[in-house]
Scaffold this motif. Structure first.
Motif, short mmCIF file in Angstrom:
data_model
loop_
_atom_site.label_atom_id
_atom_site.label_comp_id
_atom_site.label_asym_id
_atom_site.label_seq_id
_atom_site.Cartn_x
_atom_site.Cartn_y
_atom_site.Cartn_z
N ASN A 42 0.83 -1.20 0.00
CA ASN A 42 0.00 0.00 0.00
C ASN A 42 0.87 1.26 0.00
O ASN A 42 0.55 2.24 -0.68
CB ASN A 42 -0.94 -0.01 1.21
CG ASN A 42 -1.76 1.26 1.31
OD1 ASN A 42 -1.60 2.03 2.24
ND2 ASN A 42 -2.62 1.51 0.33
N LYS A 43 1.97 1.21 0.73
CA LYS A 43 2.86 2.38 0.77
C LYS A 43 3.45 2.65 -0.62
O LYS A 43 3.53 3.79 -1.07
CB LYS A 43 3.98 2.16 1.80
CG LYS A 43 4.83 3.40 2.01
CD LYS A 43 5.79 3.28 3.14
CE LYS A 43 6.52 4.59 3.41
NZ LYS A 43 7.10 5.24 2.24
N VAL A 46 0.74 4.32 -2.59
CA VAL A 46 0.55 5.72 -2.16
C VAL A 46 1.69 6.59 -2.70
O VAL A 46 1.48 7.72 -3.15
CB VAL A 46 0.47 5.81 -0.62
CG1 VAL A 46 0.54 7.25 -0.14
CG2 VAL A 46 -0.81 5.15 -0.13
N ASP A 47 2.90 6.06 -2.64
CA ASP A 47 4.08 6.81 -3.09
C ASP A 47 4.26 6.77 -4.61
O ASP A 47 5.28 7.23 -5.13
CB ASP A 47 5.36 6.24 -2.44
CG ASP A 47 5.36 6.45 -0.93
OD1 ASP A 47 4.58 7.30 -0.45
OD2 ASP A 47 6.13 5.77 -0.24
N TYR A 206 -9.64 2.60 4.40
CA TYR A 206 -8.97 3.11 3.20
C TYR A 206 -9.43 4.53 2.91
O TYR A 206 -10.63 4.81 2.88
CB TYR A 206 -9.30 2.21 2.01
CG TYR A 206 -8.73 2.69 0.70
CD1 TYR A 206 -7.36 2.55 0.43
CD2 TYR A 206 -9.53 3.29 -0.26
CE1 TYR A 206 -6.83 2.99 -0.77
CE2 TYR A 206 -9.01 3.73 -1.47
CZ TYR A 206 -7.66 3.58 -1.71
OH TYR A 206 -7.13 4.02 -2.90
N ASN A 207 -8.47 5.40 2.69
CA ASN A 207 -8.78 6.79 2.37
C ASN A 207 -8.79 6.98 0.85
O ASN A 207 -7.77 6.77 0.18
CB ASN A 207 -7.72 7.71 3.01
CG ASN A 207 -8.07 9.17 2.84
OD1 ASN A 207 -8.20 9.66 1.72
ND2 ASN A 207 -8.24 9.87 3.95
N THR A 210 -6.11 9.85 -0.40
CA THR A 210 -4.67 9.61 -0.25
C THR A 210 -4.26 8.22 -0.73
O THR A 210 -3.10 7.98 -1.05
CB THR A 210 -4.23 9.74 1.23
OG1 THR A 210 -4.87 8.69 1.98
CG2 THR A 210 -4.62 11.09 1.81
N ARG A 212 -4.28 5.72 1.19
CA ARG A 212 -3.62 5.08 2.34
C ARG A 212 -4.57 4.15 3.09
O ARG A 212 -5.73 4.48 3.32
CB ARG A 212 -3.09 6.17 3.27
CG ARG A 212 -2.17 5.66 4.33
CD ARG A 212 -1.37 6.78 4.98
NE ARG A 212 -0.62 6.21 6.10
CZ ARG A 212 -1.06 6.21 7.35
NH1 ARG A 212 -2.20 6.79 7.65
NH2 ARG A 212 -0.35 5.66 8.31
N GLU A 214 -5.11 2.41 6.70
CA GLU A 214 -4.65 2.46 8.10
C GLU A 214 -5.44 1.44 8.92
O GLU A 214 -6.64 1.23 8.69
CB GLU A 214 -4.82 3.86 8.71
CG GLU A 214 -6.27 4.32 8.73
CD GLU A 214 -6.46 5.70 9.38
OE1 GLU A 214 -6.87 5.73 10.54
OE2 GLU A 214 -6.20 6.69 8.70
#
Ligand code: ZN
Length: 223
Positions: A42-43, A46-47, A206-207, A210, A212, A214
């Motif tokens: 996921n990171k 996001v990145d 889940y956002n 973003t 992301r 969490e």
């Protein structure tokens, strides 16, 4: 002359060693703990560094006769929350159960049990997301056409209704994901697997903006 030759030979060996060390493949990602692997994927997403691995024709053939998805994702059908994309995963790695509002009824439970019992999955992640239409409809008591789904969401609505906060929808979505996690943890087959340390269950949020994911715990959901 012999000395010069030996010096060259030594330098050659040194470079060979350095080169072979650098070209060694990284350890297989499959050795990572399941939760860590999901969150790292996921990171990357996001990145904007997704690797899109395990999507080749070789991978397709490799798993044609057998698959062992390490994670079960219980997600919403929402078109913006596609597990393989948001966790940067490929073929054969995620066993996905998707239904509006990421609820778990008998059919969903049997699907989850199948992967947990027979496909050797190590983790079950119940994934809610912000702005979930199914939870919002249940919250507004607008249950037409989603009667059965709303009924499963209802306990979460009751839990957060008394909270006079602005973000009651977010709280309801998180409470719903936690309720489904608790349901799994108390279902006989999953309960036994947890006891035997063969599987773990988590809830996450889940956002949509973003990207992301969490983790949700009891405390943050009731804040
Ligand atoms: Zn949704």
């Amino acid at each position: 002359m012999k000395k010069l030759f030996l010096s060259f030979y030594f330098i050659f060996l040194l470079f060979s060693f350095i080169f072979s060390s650098c070209s060694q493949k990284k350890p297989a990602i499959t050795s990572q703990p399941a939760l860590e692997r999901l969150l790292e994927g996921n990171k990357r997403y996001v990145d904007n560094k997704s690797q899109h691995s395990d999507r080749s024709d070789e991978r397709r053939k490799e798993i044609a006769s057998k698959h062992t998805p390490y994670a079960v994702i219980v997600g919403c059908s929402d078109s913006r929350v596609s597990p393989e994309i948001i966790f940067d995963e490929g073929l054969g790695n995620l066993f996905v159960v998707r239904v509006a509002g990421n609820v778990i009824g008998q059919i969903e439970l049997e699907s989850i049990n199948y992967s947990a019992l027979y496909l050797n999955s190590k983790i079950i992640l119940v994934l809610g997301h912000d702005n979930c239409g199914a939870v919002e409809a249940a919250l507004q008591n607008n249950k037409i056409n989603i009667e059965k789904i709303a009924k499963l969401i209802e306990p979460a609505i009751q839990k957060v209704k008394k909270n006079k906060t602005n973000n009651v929808l977010e709280q309801a979505i998180k409470a719903n994901a936690l309720n489904m996690k608790n349901l799994l943890e108390n279902s006989p087959k999953i309960k036994q697997l947890i006891k035997d340390k063969k599987i773990e269950v988590h809830a996450a949020y889940y956002n949509l903006k973003t990207g992301r994911v969490e983790l949700i715990n009891e405390k943050t959901s009731s804040d």
